[in-house]
Design an enzyme around this catalytic site. Structure first.
Site, PDB file in Angstrom:
ATOM      1  N   CYS A  91       1.057  -1.362   0.341  1.00 33.24           N
ATOM      2  CA  CYS A  91      -0.181   0.236  -0.113  1.00 33.24           C
ATOM      3  C   CYS A  91       0.856   1.199   0.346  1.00 33.24           C
ATOM      4  O   CYS A  91       1.448   1.550   0.706  1.00 33.24           O
ATOM      5  CB  CYS A  91      -1.146   0.185   1.490  1.00 33.24           C
ATOM      6  SG  CYS A  91      -1.964   1.849   1.136  1.00 33.24           S
ATOM      7  N   CYS A 147      -0.034   3.543   2.028  1.00 34.65           N
ATOM      8  CA  CYS A 147       0.690   3.248   3.850  1.00 34.65           C
ATOM      9  C   CYS A 147       1.763   4.371   4.426  1.00 34.65           C
ATOM     10  O   CYS A 147       1.975   4.363   5.416  1.00 34.65           O
ATOM     11  CB  CYS A 147       0.310   2.210   3.946  1.00 34.65           C
ATOM     12  SG  CYS A 147      -1.201   1.555   3.982  1.00 34.65           S
TER      13      CYS A 147
END
Length: 296
Positions: free
Chosen positions: A40, A43
């Site tokens: 991700c 993230c």
């Protein structure tokens, strides 16, 4: 085993440790849960910001990171469909959250709102402790007033609902006690505090007449070895709210036979403990005495 970054307030957790690392820990301080994954991109930009802001708060809040690839259970239960996803827990329940990568200024604002919201929770917690102290001091009326004040601020506060119901029960008003317990939301009716008072109500539902109690007492005095008579006497004592004396008689039975009548005396004793609550002196003393019999 969870991994705690040395010198920080940041921790990795798993599905298996979620209850301890997040739910239980949030009773002491607010806990942010960062659901992320190695693939991700957002993230990778959000997590360092979260770590920086959380550490700058010096222990007022904790960050728990959960890799959803390795731990999909809790994320699924909480309905996480995209990451990064952040949830704030306080007093054992989620209170706020957001999705996506936020700039540091917005992360600080989010955490400030969480910490600011705990001030009221702290005041209610302190008031609850004062009410419990009043109960133990025998000031049932004073405790009832404090519980009532808590419920004005939080009408579904489980501790205050259970406490106020117990105050009514102490004054012999089972009907009002039941009405107060019914104030708890349906999904909280199984809460240990609520169940404890309902057990107390059940135990006192069939209060014996004075002559019935006297007859039961006489039967025990006439034949102290008659456990059935002693058990009946204990039940009558419970019905009149004399739980400590009932406990003593049940322990007499258990000292002779721990499994008397397929565990009937032990089960009744445990009902007394549940009705009194885990912190009540009756429960504390009774569990100690029962333990000494079980492990003698």
């Amino acid at each position: 085993m969870t991994d705690i970054t040395a010198g920080t307030h940041v921790q990795d957790a798993t599905d298996q440790t979620f209850m301890t690392d997040v739910v239980e820990a949030s009773n002491t301080q607010p806990v942010l849960v960062d659901f992320w994954a190695p693939w991700c991109g957002p993230c990778k930009s959000l997590t360092p910001v979260l770590e920086k802001v959380v550490n700058s708060e010096g222990g007022k809040v904790k960050l728990v990171k959960i890799n959803i690839d390795e731990n999909p259970g809790v994320a699924g239960q909480m309905g996480v469909r995209s990451i990064p996803a952040v949830f704030a827990f306080d007093k054992g329940r989620p209170v706020n959250g957001f999705q996506g990568a936020l700039p540091e200024s917005q992360v600080r604002q989010f955490i400030s709102s969480i910490l600011g919201g705990t001030d009221t929770a702290k005041q209610l917690s302190e008031a609850l402790e004062q009410a419990e102290a009043a109960v133990h001091a025998g000031d049932i009326g004073g405790a009832a007033q404090i519980y009532g004040a808590i419920l004005e601020a939080d009408p579904v506060h489980i501790g205050a609902i259970a406490g106020l119901a117990r105050c009514y029960l102490a004054n012999g008003d089972a009907e009002r006690a039941t009405q107060v317990l019914d104030m708890a939301p349906e999904d909280k009716q199984s809460d240990p505090a609520i169940k404890s008072v309902r057990t107390a109500l059940d135990l006192m539902a069939d209060a014996p007449l004075d002559d019935e109690l006297a007859s039961a007492r006489a039967a025990v005095e006439a034949n102290p070895d008659d456990h059935a008579a002693r058990f009946t006497f204990a039940e009558n004592l419970i019905g009149q709210g004399k739980s400590r004396e009932a406990m003593d008689h049940l322990l007499i039975i258990l000292s002779d036979d721990l499994n008397w009548d397929e565990g009937k005396a032990k089960a009744k004793l445990l009902e007394i403990f549940e009705a009194a609550g885990p912190k009540d002196p009756i429960t504390v003393e009774g569990r100690r005495r029962l333990g000494s019999l079980m492990f003698a």
